[in-house]
Design an enzyme around this catalytic site. Structure first.
Site, PDB file in Angstrom:
ATOM      1  N   LYS A   2     -26.317 -23.694  -2.172  1.00 29.27           N
ATOM      2  CA  LYS A   2     -26.287 -24.502  -0.940  1.00 29.27           C
ATOM      3  C   LYS A   2     -27.247 -25.683  -1.034  1.00 29.27           C
ATOM      4  O   LYS A   2     -26.988 -26.754  -0.466  1.00 29.27           O
ATOM      5  CB  LYS A   2     -26.663 -23.629   0.269  1.00 29.27           C
ATOM      6  CG  LYS A   2     -25.614 -22.586   0.637  1.00 29.27           C
ATOM      7  CD  LYS A   2     -26.129 -21.690   1.757  1.00 29.27           C
ATOM      8  CE  LYS A   2     -25.172 -20.566   2.068  1.00 29.27           C
ATOM      9  NZ  LYS A   2     -25.731 -19.623   3.078  1.00 29.27           N
ATOM     10  N   SER A  51     -20.397 -25.168  -1.924  1.00 28.13           N
ATOM     11  CA  SER A  51     -19.996 -23.884  -1.346  1.00 28.13           C
ATOM     12  C   SER A  51     -20.240 -22.768  -2.355  1.00 28.13           C
ATOM     13  O   SER A  51     -19.697 -22.808  -3.468  1.00 28.13           O
ATOM     14  CB  SER A  51     -18.505 -23.912  -0.979  1.00 28.13           C
ATOM     15  OG  SER A  51     -17.962 -22.608  -0.951  1.00 28.13           O
ATOM     16  N   PRO A  52     -21.046 -21.748  -2.007  1.00 25.85           N
ATOM     17  CA  PRO A  52     -21.286 -20.653  -2.965  1.00 25.85           C
ATOM     18  C   PRO A  52     -19.995 -19.967  -3.422  1.00 25.85           C
ATOM     19  O   PRO A  52     -19.827 -19.696  -4.612  1.00 25.85           O
ATOM     20  CB  PRO A  52     -22.187 -19.688  -2.177  1.00 25.85           C
ATOM     21  CG  PRO A  52     -22.909 -20.566  -1.215  1.00 25.85           C
ATOM     22  CD  PRO A  52     -21.906 -21.614  -0.812  1.00 25.85           C
ATOM     23  N   TYR A  79       0.800  -1.219   0.000  1.00 22.38           N
ATOM     24  CA  TYR A  79       0.000   0.000   0.000  1.00 22.38           C
ATOM     25  C   TYR A  79       0.838   1.277   0.000  1.00 22.38           C
ATOM     26  O   TYR A  79       0.906   1.984  -0.993  1.00 22.38           O
ATOM     27  CB  TYR A  79      -0.981  -0.017   1.181  1.00 22.38           C
ATOM     28  CG  TYR A  79      -1.962  -1.147   1.074  1.00 22.38           C
ATOM     29  CD1 TYR A  79      -2.919  -1.167   0.059  1.00 22.38           C
ATOM     30  CD2 TYR A  79      -1.928  -2.230   1.949  1.00 22.38           C
ATOM     31  CE1 TYR A  79      -3.799  -2.212  -0.084  1.00 22.38           C
ATOM     32  CE2 TYR A  79      -2.801  -3.293   1.815  1.00 22.38           C
ATOM     33  CZ  TYR A  79      -3.744  -3.280   0.796  1.00 22.38           C
ATOM     34  OH  TYR A  79      -4.610  -4.325   0.654  1.00 22.38           O
ATOM     35  N   PRO A 108     -10.919   0.618  -3.851  1.00 18.80           N
ATOM     36  CA  PRO A 108     -12.190   0.131  -4.412  1.00 18.80           C
ATOM     37  C   PRO A 108     -13.292   1.174  -4.285  1.00 18.80           C
ATOM     38  O   PRO A 108     -13.273   2.039  -3.405  1.00 18.80           O
ATOM     39  CB  PRO A 108     -12.512  -1.096  -3.551  1.00 18.80           C
ATOM     40  CG  PRO A 108     -11.265  -1.385  -2.776  1.00 18.80           C
ATOM     41  CD  PRO A 108     -10.562  -0.086  -2.625  1.00 18.80           C
ATOM     42  N   SER A 166     -12.555 -11.173  -5.340  1.00 18.43           N
ATOM     43  CA  SER A 166     -12.832 -11.197  -3.903  1.00 18.43           C
ATOM     44  C   SER A 166     -14.335 -11.147  -3.678  1.00 18.43           C
ATOM     45  O   SER A 166     -15.075 -10.521  -4.447  1.00 18.43           O
ATOM     46  CB  SER A 166     -12.155 -10.018  -3.187  1.00 18.43           C
ATOM     47  OG  SER A 166     -12.543  -8.801  -3.762  1.00 18.43           O
ATOM     48  N   GLN A 167     -14.744 -11.829  -2.621  1.00 18.55           N
ATOM     49  CA  GLN A 167     -16.142 -11.763  -2.197  1.00 18.55           C
ATOM     50  C   GLN A 167     -16.251 -10.701  -1.116  1.00 18.55           C
ATOM     51  O   GLN A 167     -15.565 -10.766  -0.101  1.00 18.55           O
ATOM     52  CB  GLN A 167     -16.621 -13.108  -1.639  1.00 18.55           C
ATOM     53  CG  GLN A 167     -18.055 -13.053  -1.150  1.00 18.55           C
ATOM     54  CD  GLN A 167     -18.513 -14.285  -0.400  1.00 18.55           C
ATOM     55  OE1 GLN A 167     -19.392 -14.203   0.458  1.00 18.55           O
ATOM     56  NE2 GLN A 167     -17.934 -15.443  -0.698  1.00 18.55           N
ATOM     57  N   HIS A 196      -7.421   1.921   0.486  1.00 20.32           N
ATOM     58  CA  HIS A 196      -7.307   0.533   0.925  1.00 20.32           C
ATOM     59  C   HIS A 196      -6.278   0.300   2.046  1.00 20.32           C
ATOM     60  O   HIS A 196      -6.262  -0.761   2.668  1.00 20.32           O
ATOM     61  CB  HIS A 196      -6.917  -0.319  -0.299  1.00 20.32           C
ATOM     62  CG  HIS A 196      -7.406  -1.727  -0.255  1.00 20.32           C
ATOM     63  ND1 HIS A 196      -7.397  -2.499   0.889  1.00 20.32           N
ATOM     64  CD2 HIS A 196      -7.917  -2.522  -1.216  1.00 20.32           C
ATOM     65  CE1 HIS A 196      -7.868  -3.695   0.613  1.00 20.32           C
ATOM     66  NE2 HIS A 196      -8.194  -3.739  -0.659  1.00 20.32           N
TER      67      HIS A 196
END
Length: 622
Positions: A424, A429-430, A110, A123, A556-557, A342
């Site tokens: 599910k 696994s989602p 960073y 983001p 990324s979730q 970030h």
């Protein structure tokens, strides 16, 4: 007294400042302790285990000859090379620090990162569209947003936020204390991260004009009526467009550091910047986007660019200060969003703040507005002084930001065929399901396996950040090939291969979340070698390392409870970025690539991804 502690050099700088200003500290120093339960230290994996997992992750990315050579290099590193010695020194660092990776990662990933933070690092968040029927509606919305953030800040500062858990493991809550009141100051080579727990004011930017508004006094948070009046006052006083000083923060960090030094020397600019640095957060009141901005893209995709850059210098790119950790954005044409810098934390604590704010506002949607107060603290106009050198710097930064804004190609959409509940229901696994769908998509378009990065949080450990889930596996590539080969395979065979790919990803994800993956360990060994000033081991120059860390698919979730999503750009020029929010009945996606790359196409990626998700569910339901 104004106190700044550099995260790298640990020195203190004193400057004259009004005594009412908050004290700014190094970001890792906060008066808060948000952990009710003790959090263990981030472990260092076994060296042999790391090399074995590293080699396994390389198999789908290398030719047989490349792999054989890499295998030799890794064996030498482990047995006769620098590996054991570097590992021993890393273990010493583990003993002598609360987190062996923290300072290195903050500096390298960073504060030492020199590209513009916009698109590349910071983001954006896009909230669900809103409708303002009259101008005052936006002022009321802004007032309620300010109140919500201040309430959230008080909840954090009081330590009332509930400790989060991952199964039976408590998670580190300190990142929640690092979101509000934090600022990244530009500096040559390595920036500085500043934080205060005492912020009482915010900065509101409107039509490129900066205002300081004190939102907390001895009686508490200002009433809604006073906040509405203050926001309206700012809007009324912003009819004339200000110089786009804020666009300077969107340039590369070394150029911005140089321009920042020039800016400090003029007039009252030094005190203005101190007010920005010590504010709780920034609220950007944006102009409406021109209708033609939506000619080729849907609303979500255009708003993603608005959240990351302001769209262009002709619209809102000067209405920003990208160094602030939290910048909320509202425009009268129905946009609510956020950009976050970030450096201090990952996306999930930011998403929790955002959901809290939207829930607070929604709960008051049908309530009457407090009567607009005539007795309110008038916001202070912060008027920067400029000269020819600053004007020239603004022109250069404008060119940089406009080119980057034009180059980022977003495709954001809601996949509404099914959501996490349906995945599910077929006992999968989602997250792993979506990750494998992305790999099949990439393979379909590029005819090769991606070096695929998925971010895994390490909040099981004190002051830890992330680990890389190396999502690509032998099993995922085999499944992608079968999906695209056209050879007649039964649905049952495809299902078995899909489940193997998904289970392998689950295994990799579990390793990463418990600090037992590959990348951060190799990073630590590399940093030890660099600190010694010796030549890097051959492992770090080998094609296995360079190819597997050239992440041409980054994902990324970031789960929101609201219909919001996070977005960012790719991390390499010829790559894709993909952030997603799986909800019970749908999945929100933000896909990105650069227009300047002929080998990538975001619209193609988004279309193939949707079909792949549908096909995989069909296979899984068999």
């Amino acid at each position: 007294m104004y106190k700044v502690l550099s995260n790298v050099s640990k020195y203190i700088v004193y400057n004259g400042l009004r005594k009412t200003s908050p004290v700014l500290h190094e970001a890792s120093i906060t008066t808060l302790n948000l952990n009710q339960q003790p959090i263990p230290k981030q472990p260092i994996p076994d060296l042999k285990q790391t090399t074995e997992r590293y080699l396994r992750s390389l198999k789908p990315l290398l030719t047989d000859d490349e792999y054989k050579n890499t295998e030799r290099i890794v064996s030498e590193f482990l047995i006769t090379g620098a590996g054991p010695r570097l590992h021993a020194k890393l273990l010493e660092r583990y003993q002598n620090t609360d987190n062996w990776m923290k300072e290195w990662w903050l500096e390298v990933a960073y504060l030492g990162y020199r590209l513009p933070v916009i698109v590349h690092s910071s983001p954006g968040t896009v909230g669900p569209p809103i409708t303002f029927h009259r101008p005052d509606d936006m002022y009321v919305y802004a007032a309620r947003l300010i109140t919500a953030v201040c309430n959230y800040n008080e909840m954090i500062k009081s330590g009332k936020i509930k400790q989060e858990m991952a199964h039976n493991d408590p998670l580190d809550m300190q990142p929640y204390g690092m979101i509000l009141g934090t600022h990244r100051r530009p500096n040559k080579v390595i920036d500085k991260l500043l934080h205060t727990d005492e912020a009482k004011h915010i900065i509101i930017i409107s039509n490129n004009n900066f205002f300081k508004l004190c939102v907390v006094n001895k009686d508490g948070i200002l009433s809604e009526g006073k906040l509405v009046a203050a926001v309206k006052d700012i809007a009324d006083r912003s009819n004339t467009q200000g110089k786009p000083i804020g666009i300077l923060t969107g340039n590369d960090r070394d150029t911005w550091a140089k321009d920042y030094s020039l800016l400090l020397e003029l007039g009252n600019n030094r005190n203005i910047i101190k007010d920005i640095e010590s504010s709780l957060f920034i609220l950007c009141l944006d102009k409406d986007l021109p209708k033609d901005a939506f000619n080729e893209k849907n609303n979500a995709s255009v708003r993603a660019v608005q959240s990351m850059t302001g769209c262009s210098s002709y619209v809102n790119a000067g209405n920003r200060w990208h160094d602030k950790t939290v910048q909320y954005i509202i425009s009268a044409d129905g946009f609510i969003g956020m950009e976050y810098e970030h450096s201090p934390c990952e996306g999930i604590p930011v998403a929790v703040l955002h959901d809290y704010v939207l829930k607070y506002i929604a709960a008051r949607e049908n309530s009457a507005m407090d009567r607009m107060s005539v007795d309110f603290p008038r916001p202070e106009l912060l008027k920067f002084e400029t000269n020819d050198a600053i004007d020239c710097a603004i022109e250069i930064a404008t060119d940089t930001v406009d080119k980057l804004s034009d180059n980022i190609d977003m495709e954001c959409f809601t996949f509404d065929k099914f959501g996490a509940d349906a995945i599910k229901a077929i006992k999968l696994s989602p997250d792993s399901f979506i990750q494998i769908a992305m790999q099949v998509t990439f393979y379909n378009l590029q005819k090769k396996a991606p070096a695929h990065y998925e971010s895994a949080t390490l909040r099981r450990f004190i002051n830890a950040r992330t680990e890389c889930i190396r999502s690509t596996s032998i099993e995922s590539v085999e499944f992608a090939k079968i999906m695209l080969s056209g050879k007649c395979k039964s649905k049952q065979q495809k299902k078995e291969m899909m489940i193997r790919a998904i289970n392998t990803h689950k295994e990799y994800a579990a390793q990463a979340a418990t600090g037992q993956s590959v990348d951060r360990h190799l990073f630590g060994l590399k940093m030890i070698a660099k600190s010694e000033g010796t030549e890097l081991p051959e492992l770090y120059k080998d094609v296995g390392y360079t190819r597997s860390t050239y992440f041409n698919l980054t994902s990324s979730q970031v789960p929101y409870k609201s219909a919001s999503f996070m977005c960012y750009g790719p991390v390499v020029p010829d790559g894709y970025g993909c952030c997603y929010n799986p909800r019970p009945k749908d999945i929100l996606f933000a896909c990105s690539s650069f227009k300047s790359c002929n080998e990538t196409n975001t619209r193609d990626f988004a279309c193939v991804l949707q079909q792949t998700l549908y096909d995989m569910r069909d296979i899984g339901s068999e």
